[in-house]
Design a protein around this motif. Structure first.
Motif, PDB file in Angstrom:
ATOM      1  N   THR A 113      31.457  -0.445  16.683  1.00  0.00           N
ATOM      2  CA  THR A 113      30.289  -1.804  17.273  1.00  0.00           C
ATOM      3  C   THR A 113      30.729  -2.931  17.923  1.00  0.00           C
ATOM      4  N   TYR A 114      32.199  -3.263  17.411  1.00  0.00           N
ATOM      5  CA  TYR A 114      33.486  -4.109  18.273  1.00  0.00           C
ATOM      6  C   TYR A 114      33.628  -3.600  19.948  1.00  0.00           C
ATOM      7  N   PHE A 115      33.474  -2.825  19.879  1.00  0.00           N
ATOM      8  CA  PHE A 115      34.144  -1.522  21.152  1.00  0.00           C
ATOM      9  C   PHE A 115      32.660  -1.706  21.897  1.00  0.00           C
ATOM     10  N   ASP A 116      31.396  -1.787  21.196  1.00  0.00           N
ATOM     11  CA  ASP A 116      30.430  -1.582  21.959  1.00  0.00           C
ATOM     12  C   ASP A 116      29.715  -3.221  22.321  1.00  0.00           C
ATOM     13  N   LYS A 117      30.340  -4.299  21.334  1.00  0.00           N
ATOM     14  CA  LYS A 117      29.192  -5.655  21.782  1.00  0.00           C
ATOM     15  C   LYS A 117      30.651  -6.086  23.355  1.00  0.00           C
ATOM     16  N   LYS A 118      31.651  -5.457  23.391  1.00  0.00           N
ATOM     17  CA  LYS A 118      32.286  -6.452  24.202  1.00  0.00           C
ATOM     18  C   LYS A 118      32.010  -5.157  25.407  1.00  0.00           C
ATOM     19  N   GLY A 119      31.285  -4.304  26.014  1.00  0.00           N
ATOM     20  CA  GLY A 119      30.731  -2.952  26.989  1.00  0.00           C
ATOM     21  C   GLY A 119      31.538  -2.030  26.835  1.00  0.00           C
ATOM     22  N   ILE A 120      32.720  -1.760  26.110  1.00  0.00           N
ATOM     23  CA  ILE A 120      33.094  -1.048  26.208  1.00  0.00           C
ATOM     24  C   ILE A 120      32.940   0.619  25.520  1.00  0.00           C
ATOM     25  N   ASP A 121      33.098   1.587  26.682  1.00  0.00           N
ATOM     26  CA  ASP A 121      32.002   3.121  26.843  1.00  0.00           C
ATOM     27  C   ASP A 121      33.369   3.533  25.859  1.00  0.00           C
ATOM     28  N   PHE A 122      32.646   3.722  24.301  1.00  0.00           N
ATOM     29  CA  PHE A 122      34.253   4.019  23.040  1.00  0.00           C
ATOM     30  C   PHE A 122      33.270   6.039  22.425  1.00  0.00           C
ATOM     31  N   ARG A 123      34.270   6.989  22.795  1.00  0.00           N
ATOM     32  CA  ARG A 123      34.197   8.437  22.609  1.00  0.00           C
ATOM     33  C   ARG A 123      35.061   8.504  21.432  1.00  0.00           C
ATOM     34  N   VAL A 124      34.655   9.426  20.922  1.00  0.00           N
ATOM     35  CA  VAL A 124      35.157  10.547  19.103  1.00  0.00           C
ATOM     36  C   VAL A 124      35.254  11.708  19.674  1.00  0.00           C
ATOM     37  N   ILE A 125      35.945  12.612  19.790  1.00  0.00           N
ATOM     38  CA  ILE A 125      36.427  13.728  19.224  1.00  0.00           C
ATOM     39  C   ILE A 125      37.139  13.993  17.682  1.00  0.00           C
ATOM     40  N   SER A 126      36.633  14.663  16.860  1.00  0.00           N
ATOM     41  CA  SER A 126      37.194  14.491  15.817  1.00  0.00           C
ATOM     42  C   SER A 126      37.340  16.847  15.476  1.00  0.00           C
ATOM     43  N   GLU A 127      38.303  16.988  15.765  1.00  0.00           N
ATOM     44  CA  GLU A 127      38.525  17.885  15.655  1.00  0.00           C
ATOM     45  C   GLU A 127      39.453  18.876  15.812  1.00  0.00           C
ATOM     46  N   PRO A 128      40.372  20.370  14.979  1.00  0.00           N
ATOM     47  CA  PRO A 128      41.562  21.025  14.811  1.00  0.00           C
ATOM     48  C   PRO A 128      41.781  20.632  16.106  1.00  0.00           C
ATOM     49  N   ASP A 129      42.889  20.648  16.764  1.00  0.00           N
ATOM     50  CA  ASP A 129      43.548  21.398  18.205  1.00  0.00           C
ATOM     51  C   ASP A 129      44.810  21.693  17.844  1.00  0.00           C
ATOM     52  N   ARG A 130      45.851  22.199  18.805  1.00  0.00           N
ATOM     53  CA  ARG A 130      46.759  23.010  19.289  1.00  0.00           C
ATOM     54  C   ARG A 130      48.460  22.124  19.121  1.00  0.00           C
ATOM     55  N   GLY A 131      47.551  20.649  18.490  1.00  0.00           N
ATOM     56  CA  GLY A 131      48.923  19.936  19.117  1.00  0.00           C
ATOM     57  C   GLY A 131      48.680  18.443  19.657  1.00  0.00           C
ATOM     58  N   ILE A 132      49.744  17.902  19.593  1.00  0.00           N
ATOM     59  CA  ILE A 132      49.434  17.173  20.587  1.00  0.00           C
ATOM     60  C   ILE A 132      48.381  17.449  22.087  1.00  0.00           C
TER      61      ILE A 132
END
Length: 247
Positions: free
Chosen positions: A57-76
């Motif tokens: 909500t805070y990012f939306d209010k500032k107009g920042i495009d906020f994207r999240v991916i949560s899934e297994p990966d092969r490291g950093i």
């Protein structure tokens, strides 16, 4: 116009419930508005994702495009490559969970981009350890060492990232990428102003003879693979010795 330059910020995290808020707040509090913020979570098992969701909500209010991916990966570095691949900004910065930007980080960087143009940029870094802090200065000189470069302050153009990716071979893949970019002749600009903060710790700093020896070999191999002198063996020995005996 520089204010129209879109900047993508990527945070890679995993089970970061204790520190992710500080990192997110630092992006939220930037004095630059045209930001895309991408979080790549490695399928955390603690409350990291709950905290991340609460900030939307805070990012939306500032107009920042906020994207999240949560899934297994092969490291950093696999996670970083994933974030870079979906980033839409002209410039891309990587700030890991637990680290945080100064509020002027992106505006300072884009000002340098407007004035000088670059393919890669980095600046001074504040390092915090055991209640103490020090400033690690950014330098650009012929002798190439990680002592002069600071990953949390680094911004690289999307165009450059289309050629260079993290190799996903080991813990020093970030340094390998920097050496490949330098050897390619891309334009690099440094700024002697603190733009980010880093908390000392993690696998690259663990005090263990076996780990130190493994890091030394990996660092030295990266120098050799990128065409640098065998005499960089002393640089690699110095770095691991300092880490091992640091108080």
């Amino acid at each position: 116009m520089m204010e129209e330059c879109k900047v993508s910020i990527i945070t890679v995290c995993y089970n970061s419930e204790a520190v992710i808020s500080d990192t997110m707040k630092s992006v939220l509090n930037q004095d630059y508005s045209n930001i895309e913020y991408i979080i790549i979570d490695g399928k955390s098992t603690d409350s990291t994702m709950q905290i991340i969701t609460e900030y939307k909500t805070y990012f939306d209010k500032k107009g920042i495009d906020f994207r999240v991916i949560s899934e297994p990966d092969r490291g950093i570095y696999d996670a970083m490559n994933k974030g870079i691949s979906i980033a839409t900004g002209e410039l891309i910065g990587l700030i890991n969970s637990g680290d945080w930007y100064e509020s002027c980080a992106i505006s300072t960087m884009t000002d340098y981009y407007r004035k000088y143009g670059f393919d890669m940029f980095y600046a001074d870094l504040r390092i915090l350890r055991k209640g103490k802090s020090m400033i690690k200065k950014a330098k650009l000189q012929n002798y190439i060492t990680t002592r002069d470069w600071n990953h949390p302050t680094t911004f690289i153009t999307k165009l450059t990232y289309e050629t260079f990716k993290y190799a996903c071979h080991g813990i020093y893949d970030d340094w390998d990428l920097i050496l490949r970019i330098r050897r390619s002749g891309r334009k690099i600009v440094v700024c002697n102003k603190v733009l980010a903060n880093f908390t000392f710790g993690g696998i690259s700093n663990r005090k263990n003879v076996k780990d130190a020896w493994s890091r030394f070999k990996e660092r030295y191999k990266i120098y050799l693979d990128n065409g640098y002198s065998k005499w960089y063996i002393f640089e690699c020995l110095l770095m691991e010795t300092v880490k091992y005996f640091a108080a």
